[in-house]
Design a protein around this motif. Structure first.
Motif, PDB file in Angstrom:
ATOM      1  N   ALA A   3       0.839  -1.192   0.000  1.00  0.00           N
ATOM      2  CA  ALA A   3       0.000   0.000   0.000  1.00  0.00           C
ATOM      3  C   ALA A   3       0.873   1.240   0.000  1.00  0.00           C
ATOM      4  CB  ALA A   3      -0.915   0.016   1.229  1.00  0.00           C
ATOM      5  N   ALA A   4       0.483   2.227  -0.795  1.00  0.00           N
ATOM      6  CA  ALA A   4       1.189   3.514  -0.847  1.00  0.00           C
ATOM      7  C   ALA A   4       2.681   3.320  -1.106  1.00  0.00           C
ATOM      8  CB  ALA A   4       0.955   4.302   0.442  1.00  0.00           C
ATOM      9  N   ASN A   5       3.022   2.417  -2.033  1.00  0.00           N
ATOM     10  CA  ASN A   5       4.400   2.124  -2.431  1.00  0.00           C
ATOM     11  C   ASN A   5       5.253   1.562  -1.307  1.00  0.00           C
ATOM     12  OD1 ASN A   5       4.029   3.065  -5.147  1.00  0.00           O
ATOM     13  ND2 ASN A   5       4.128   5.164  -4.359  1.00  0.00           N
TER      14      ASN A   5
ATOM     15  N   GLU B 258      -3.768   4.956   0.960  1.00  0.00           N
ATOM     16  CA  GLU B 258      -2.850   6.026   1.363  1.00  0.00           C
ATOM     17  C   GLU B 258      -2.980   6.371   2.848  1.00  0.00           C
ATOM     18  OE1 GLU B 258      -6.469   8.006  -0.623  1.00  0.00           O
ATOM     19  OE2 GLU B 258      -5.218   6.221  -0.910  1.00  0.00           O
ATOM     20  N   ASN B 259      -4.059   5.933   3.485  1.00  0.00           N
ATOM     21  CA  ASN B 259      -4.274   6.250   4.896  1.00  0.00           C
ATOM     22  C   ASN B 259      -4.140   5.034   5.809  1.00  0.00           C
ATOM     23  OD1 ASN B 259      -4.856   9.077   4.634  1.00  0.00           O
ATOM     24  ND2 ASN B 259      -6.849   8.523   3.779  1.00  0.00           N
ATOM     25  N   ILE B 260      -3.532   3.981   5.319  1.00  0.00           N
ATOM     26  CA  ILE B 260      -3.495   2.742   6.089  1.00  0.00           C
ATOM     27  C   ILE B 260      -2.769   2.894   7.422  1.00  0.00           C
ATOM     28  CG2 ILE B 260      -1.389   1.854   4.980  1.00  0.00           C
ATOM     29  CD1 ILE B 260      -2.731  -0.938   5.059  1.00  0.00           C
TER      30      ILE B 260
ATOM     31  N   ALA C  29      -8.486   7.049  10.217  1.00  0.00           N
ATOM     32  CA  ALA C  29      -9.059   7.029   8.875  1.00  0.00           C
ATOM     33  C   ALA C  29      -9.882   5.773   8.596  1.00  0.00           C
ATOM     34  CB  ALA C  29      -7.941   7.155   7.839  1.00  0.00           C
ATOM     35  N   TYR C  30      -9.904   4.836   9.527  1.00  0.00           N
ATOM     36  CA  TYR C  30     -10.605   3.574   9.309  1.00  0.00           C
ATOM     37  C   TYR C  30     -12.095   3.717   9.618  1.00  0.00           C
ATOM     38  CZ  TYR C  30      -6.162   0.985   9.036  1.00  0.00           C
ATOM     39  OH  TYR C  30      -4.929   0.509   8.675  1.00  0.00           O
ATOM     40  N   ASP C  31     -12.916   2.994   8.857  1.00  0.00           N
ATOM     41  CA  ASP C  31     -14.331   2.826   9.152  1.00  0.00           C
ATOM     42  C   ASP C  31     -14.616   1.345   9.393  1.00  0.00           C
ATOM     43  OD1 ASP C  31     -15.159   5.508   8.972  1.00  0.00           O
ATOM     44  OD2 ASP C  31     -15.245   5.376   6.785  1.00  0.00           O
ATOM     45  N   TYR C  32     -15.730   1.075  10.080  1.00  0.00           N
ATOM     46  CA  TYR C  32     -16.061  -0.294  10.484  1.00  0.00           C
ATOM     47  C   TYR C  32     -17.529  -0.578  10.184  1.00  0.00           C
ATOM     48  CZ  TYR C  32     -11.616   0.329  12.787  1.00  0.00           C
ATOM     49  OH  TYR C  32     -10.286   0.590  13.025  1.00  0.00           O
TER      50      TYR C  32
ATOM     51  N   PHE D  51     -10.551   0.445  -1.743  1.00  0.00           N
ATOM     52  CA  PHE D  51     -10.355   0.328  -0.304  1.00  0.00           C
ATOM     53  C   PHE D  51      -9.527  -0.906   0.029  1.00  0.00           C
ATOM     54  CE2 PHE D  51     -14.211   2.903  -0.421  1.00  0.00           C
ATOM     55  CZ  PHE D  51     -14.004   3.819   0.602  1.00  0.00           C
ATOM     56  N   ILE D  52      -8.816  -0.845   1.141  1.00  0.00           N
ATOM     57  CA  ILE D  52      -8.255  -2.034   1.764  1.00  0.00           C
ATOM     58  C   ILE D  52      -9.224  -2.444   2.864  1.00  0.00           C
ATOM     59  CG2 ILE D  52      -6.389  -2.949   3.194  1.00  0.00           C
ATOM     60  CD1 ILE D  52      -4.492  -1.092   1.678  1.00  0.00           C
TER      61      ILE D  52
END
Length: 387
Positions: free
Chosen positions: A164-166, A248-250, A255-258, A226-227
């Motif tokens: 993720a995100a390189n 990019e926000n991992i 930044a996570y939603d559930y 999404f991841i």
């Protein structure tokens, strides 16, 4: 994931001497809204609906991946005589494998986590290693150092990883102490990153979650921008819950939603089960040929590797089907689906064994579609195996 060589031998003897009953498949379904992974359109009533299900055959060994007798001769080349897990991810078109507690001969040279690059990502060719991340002496290096303090941080186990995100992103759990009967105690879980193809890793100080969130161990799958993160609590007896984040926000927990059963929410405490207990180490993949997601995990009550399928990540997930159990593979656990290829006709995955050797094996099973009615009777639960 082993505590020490004494515990390995003890658990192996326990498994080998158990009286095993035939597994009975549970008819319990997680009654969840259905819909596309992103365009959520909940259905309040999914009972008695015919759903196309995946029908899986019994697993067979393709090859031993690690250890002295493996195709990779990891004992001689990298002092990896015993290890487990072997979950995989693709990064810049290369396939990598990540392992848990790792030992040299006679239980020496303990490393909590080691890492390999696979020469050929096609599992039909046997998973030969191109390299492992090495220490100065040429042995497989420990990626994240554990404190080795019982009750604080006994070991640091990688539960899954993703690109993720390189960067390479590893999810780990900081284990305070191993317990008995498929239980252990986690201090916290967190993320570590590598931007040099796995040669060095840095724990994120921000991306950490305290124990008790229900996401102490995870499975990643990327879908629709999404991841998605399937989380289970410490040990092997909890339910699977679901979160998601943009790549990019991992590394940003905020930044996570559930998934709360109807909507995506920011509160991790609102996450509801999408697969009922008992869920051990797990992996999830998409089968384009069958238009379904597949999930594999270790079910400790059955002492079996099981498979479920679903049209959407939020569910509803089908009943369990047994892929392999302890009658054929004593001490089996940790099934991880091989990423990269389509799942059409055959399903390849890695599986760990306590016996006959503490190591990782490449497995395969037949897999195909069939339309089955969803079961609604929740009284016929899976029967636990007898000791």
């Amino acid at each position: 994931m082993i505590k020490n060589i004494v515990v390995i031998l003890g658990l192996a003897m326990m498994v080998a001497t158990c009286t095993v009953q035939s597994p009975v498949l549970s008819t319990r379904n997680a009654v969840m809204p259905t819909g596309e992974p992103i365009r959520l359109s909940p259905q309040p009533d999914v009972t008695a609906v015919a759903e196309p299900a995946m029908v899986v055959g019994r697993a067979q060994v393709v090859t031993q991946v690690t250890g002295a007798a493996s195709v990779n001769e990891t004992a001689e080349r990298w002092n990896v005589h015993g290890t487990d897990l072997g979950h995989m991810f693709l990064h810049q078109d290369e396939l990598y494998m990540m392992f848990g507690d790792t030992y040299g001969p006679d239980g020496g040279d303990w490393r909590s986590n080691v890492f390999a690059r696979v020469a050929d990502p096609d599992p039909r060719n046997g998973f030969s290693f191109a390299a492992m991340t090495e220490a100065a002496d040429g042995t497989a290096a420990e990626l994240l150092r554990a404190s080795r303090v019982p009750g604080l941080e006994w070991t640091v186990i990688p539960t899954n990883a993703i690109s993720a995100a390189n960067k390479m992103i590893m999810h780990y759990m900081s284990v305070r102490m191993w317990g008995a009967d498929d239980r252990w105690f986690v201090r916290h879980s967190g993320l570590a990153a590598s931007d040099d193809n796995g040669q060095t890793w840095t724990r994120s100080q921000a991306a950490q979650w305290p124990g008790g969130t229900g996401f102490e161990q995870v499975a990643y799958i990327e879908d629709g921008g999404f991841i998605y993160v399937f989380g289970i609590p410490q040990g092997r007896f909890g339910a699977a819950k679901l979160g998601r984040v943009t790549p990019e926000n991992i590394l940003d927990p905020a930044a996570y939603d559930y998934w709360d059963g109807a909507n995506w929410v920011s509160d991790i405490r609102a996450a509801t089960e999408v697969v009922p207990p008992a869920v051990g180490e797990l992996s999830v993949a998409w089968s384009e040929a069958n238009k379904r997601f597949v999930m594999m995990y270790y079910e400790p009550n059955l002492r079996a590797i099981v498979l479920r399928s679903a049209p959407a990540l939020t569910g509803p997930w089908s009943d369990m089907q047994v892929v392999a159990d302890s009658r054929d593979y004593p001490g089996l656990y940790a099934p991880y689906i091989v990423p990269g290829g389509d799942i059409d006709g055959e399903l390849y995955f890695t599986m760990s064994l306590w016996k006959p050797v503490y190591n990782v094996f490449l497995m395969k099973a037949s897999l195909g579609p069939e339309t089955l009615a969803m079961q609604t009777d929740t009284t016929d639960q899976a029967a636990p195996l007898s000791d």
